[in-house]
Design a protein around this motif. Sequence first.
Motif, mmCIF file in Angstrom:
data_model
loop_
_atom_site.group_PDB
_atom_site.id
_atom_site.type_symbol
_atom_site.label_atom_id
_atom_site.label_comp_id
_atom_site.label_asym_id
_atom_site.label_seq_id
_atom_site.Cartn_x
_atom_site.Cartn_y
_atom_site.Cartn_z
ATOM 1 N N ARG A 21 27.518 14.695 -35.491
ATOM 2 C CA ARG A 21 26.734 14.667 -34.257
ATOM 3 C C ARG A 21 27.610 14.420 -33.028
ATOM 4 O O ARG A 21 27.110 14.286 -31.922
ATOM 5 N N GLY A 22 28.943 14.322 -33.235
ATOM 6 C CA GLY A 22 29.853 14.189 -32.112
ATOM 7 C C GLY A 22 30.377 12.790 -31.845
ATOM 8 O O GLY A 22 31.149 12.589 -30.914
ATOM 9 N N TRP A 23 29.978 11.806 -32.631
ATOM 10 C CA TRP A 23 30.492 10.454 -32.452
ATOM 11 C C TRP A 23 31.932 10.397 -32.919
ATOM 12 O O TRP A 23 32.333 11.082 -33.860
ATOM 13 N N ARG A 24 32.734 9.552 -32.278
ATOM 14 C CA ARG A 24 34.131 9.373 -32.649
ATOM 15 C C ARG A 24 34.480 7.901 -32.588
ATOM 16 O O ARG A 24 33.907 7.136 -31.838
ATOM 17 N N ARG A 25 35.471 7.543 -33.360
ATOM 18 C CA ARG A 25 36.048 6.200 -33.305
ATOM 19 C C ARG A 25 37.471 6.401 -32.814
ATOM 20 O O ARG A 25 38.326 6.848 -33.561
ATOM 21 N N GLY A 26 37.701 6.158 -31.538
ATOM 22 C CA GLY A 26 38.978 6.507 -30.942
ATOM 23 C C GLY A 26 39.070 8.019 -30.877
ATOM 24 O O GLY A 26 38.169 8.680 -30.393
ATOM 25 N N SER A 27 40.132 8.576 -31.439
ATOM 26 C CA SER A 27 40.271 10.033 -31.445
ATOM 27 C C SER A 27 39.913 10.634 -32.806
ATOM 28 O O SER A 27 39.991 11.837 -32.976
ATOM 29 N N GLY A 28 39.513 9.798 -33.758
ATOM 30 C CA GLY A 28 39.210 10.298 -35.100
ATOM 31 C C GLY A 28 37.743 10.196 -35.453
ATOM 32 O O GLY A 28 36.918 9.726 -34.666
ATOM 33 N N PRO A 29 37.409 10.642 -36.658
ATOM 34 C CA PRO A 29 36.023 10.588 -37.106
ATOM 35 C C PRO A 29 35.579 9.157 -37.398
ATOM 36 O O PRO A 29 36.398 8.259 -37.571
ATOM 37 N N VAL A 30 34.297 8.957 -37.446
ATOM 38 C CA VAL A 30 33.723 7.663 -37.830
ATOM 39 C C VAL A 30 33.837 7.543 -39.346
ATOM 40 O O VAL A 30 33.630 8.515 -40.064
ATOM 41 N N ASP A 31 34.210 6.355 -39.843
ATOM 42 C CA ASP A 31 34.206 6.165 -41.291
ATOM 43 C C ASP A 31 33.377 4.937 -41.652
ATOM 44 O O ASP A 31 32.940 4.182 -40.779
ATOM 45 N N ALA A 32 33.133 4.744 -42.930
ATOM 46 C CA ALA A 32 32.267 3.661 -43.398
ATOM 47 C C ALA A 32 32.764 2.290 -42.949
ATOM 48 O O ALA A 32 31.984 1.420 -42.598
ATOM 49 N N GLY A 33 34.080 2.101 -42.943
ATOM 50 C CA GLY A 33 34.645 0.824 -42.510
ATOM 51 C C GLY A 33 34.323 0.510 -41.057
ATOM 52 O O GLY A 33 34.089 -0.640 -40.697
ATOM 53 N N ASP A 34 34.308 1.542 -40.223
ATOM 54 C CA ASP A 34 33.951 1.353 -38.815
ATOM 55 C C ASP A 34 32.526 0.826 -38.702
ATOM 56 O O ASP A 34 32.239 -0.079 -37.924
ATOM 57 N N LEU A 35 31.625 1.402 -39.479
ATOM 58 C CA LEU A 35 30.217 1.001 -39.417
ATOM 59 C C LEU A 35 30.022 -0.414 -39.925
ATOM 60 O O LEU A 35 29.280 -1.195 -39.346
ATOM 61 N N TYR A 36 30.689 -0.746 -41.015
ATOM 62 C CA TYR A 36 30.530 -2.086 -41.573
ATOM 63 C C TYR A 36 31.114 -3.137 -40.637
ATOM 64 O O TYR A 36 30.594 -4.232 -40.517
ATOM 65 N N GLY A 37 32.174 -2.767 -39.931
ATOM 66 C CA GLY A 37 32.831 -3.700 -39.028
ATOM 67 C C GLY A 37 32.043 -4.025 -37.775
ATOM 68 O O GLY A 37 32.395 -4.935 -37.028
ATOM 69 N N GLU A 38 30.975 -3.311 -37.497
ATOM 70 C CA GLU A 38 30.177 -3.546 -36.294
ATOM 71 C C GLU A 38 29.309 -4.796 -36.391
ATOM 72 O O GLU A 38 28.784 -5.253 -35.392
ATOM 73 N N GLY A 39 29.092 -5.346 -37.580
ATOM 74 C CA GLY A 39 28.336 -6.580 -37.719
ATOM 75 C C GLY A 39 26.872 -6.418 -38.071
ATOM 76 O O GLY A 39 26.235 -7.364 -38.515
ATOM 77 N N VAL A 40 26.306 -5.251 -37.874
ATOM 78 C CA VAL A 40 24.885 -5.045 -38.173
ATOM 79 C C VAL A 40 24.586 -5.296 -39.651
ATOM 80 O O VAL A 40 23.616 -5.975 -39.983
ATOM 81 N N PRO A 41 25.411 -4.793 -40.581
ATOM 82 C CA PRO A 41 25.103 -5.057 -41.986
ATOM 83 C C PRO A 41 25.072 -6.544 -42.330
ATOM 84 O O PRO A 41 24.230 -6.996 -43.099
ATOM 85 N N GLN A 42 25.981 -7.307 -41.731
ATOM 86 C CA GLN A 42 26.024 -8.727 -42.025
ATOM 87 C C GLN A 42 24.744 -9.431 -41.570
ATOM 88 O O GLN A 42 24.219 -10.309 -42.264
ATOM 89 N N VAL A 43 24.227 -9.050 -40.409
ATOM 90 C CA VAL A 43 22.967 -9.632 -39.926
ATOM 91 C C VAL A 43 21.840 -9.289 -40.887
ATOM 92 O O VAL A 43 21.071 -10.154 -41.306
ATOM 93 N N LEU A 44 21.745 -8.031 -41.281
ATOM 94 C CA LEU A 44 20.674 -7.603 -42.180
ATOM 95 C C LEU A 44 20.806 -8.239 -43.560
ATOM 96 O O LEU A 44 19.804 -8.563 -44.192
ATOM 97 N N GLU A 45 22.034 -8.427 -44.029
ATOM 98 C CA GLU A 45 22.236 -9.056 -45.340
ATOM 99 C C GLU A 45 21.749 -10.499 -45.345
ATOM 100 O O GLU A 45 21.339 -11.016 -46.387
ATOM 101 N N HIS A 46 21.773 -11.164 -44.197
ATOM 102 C CA HIS A 46 21.310 -12.554 -44.127
ATOM 103 C C HIS A 46 19.787 -12.662 -44.078
ATOM 104 O O HIS A 46 19.235 -13.754 -44.181
ATOM 105 N N LEU A 47 19.101 -11.553 -43.921
ATOM 106 C CA LEU A 47 17.638 -11.554 -43.931
ATOM 107 C C LEU A 47 17.146 -11.338 -45.358
ATOM 108 O O LEU A 47 16.392 -10.438 -45.652
ATOM 109 N N TRP A 48 17.601 -12.156 -46.255
ATOM 110 C CA TRP A 48 17.249 -12.049 -47.673
ATOM 111 C C TRP A 48 16.044 -12.944 -47.930
ATOM 112 O O TRP A 48 15.985 -14.057 -47.422
ATOM 113 N N ASP A 49 15.091 -12.474 -48.695
ATOM 114 C CA ASP A 49 13.839 -13.207 -48.891
ATOM 115 C C ASP A 49 13.752 -13.909 -50.245
ATOM 116 O O ASP A 49 12.701 -13.978 -50.849
ATOM 117 N N GLY A 50 14.857 -14.445 -50.691
ATOM 118 C CA GLY A 50 14.878 -15.180 -51.953
ATOM 119 C C GLY A 50 16.298 -15.394 -52.417
ATOM 120 O O GLY A 50 17.242 -15.083 -51.701
#
Length: 93
Positions: A39-68
């Motif tokens: 869709r045209g997103w870039r991380r610097g001059s290269g493509p976005v990779d999974a590590g970039d997404l995980y490093g943004e912090g959103v997964p960590q917030v969602l992982e703490h919303l555990w219901d048990g």
Amino acid sequence: MLLLVAGGGQVTARVLDRRGRESSAGMYLDDVAVWLTARGWRRGSGPVDAGDLYGEGVPQVLEHLWDGPRAANDRGDMSAVARQFAREVLRRG
């Protein structure tokens, strides 16, 4: 990331099974990264990779919303609470 969680995906990179074959069950961070890059997103001059997404912090917030109690093998899984939270954030914009 919110769409991935709201839709029931796992917040992990694609994994290989015991025979070295790629798992195709569900959607993973790798899939989201490929989609964002297409869709045209870039991380610097290269493509976005999974590590970039995980490093943004959103997964960590969602992982703490555990219901048990959480088991060691729950890595990447999201609770119903986290999925509902993601849906509400997307709904409210």
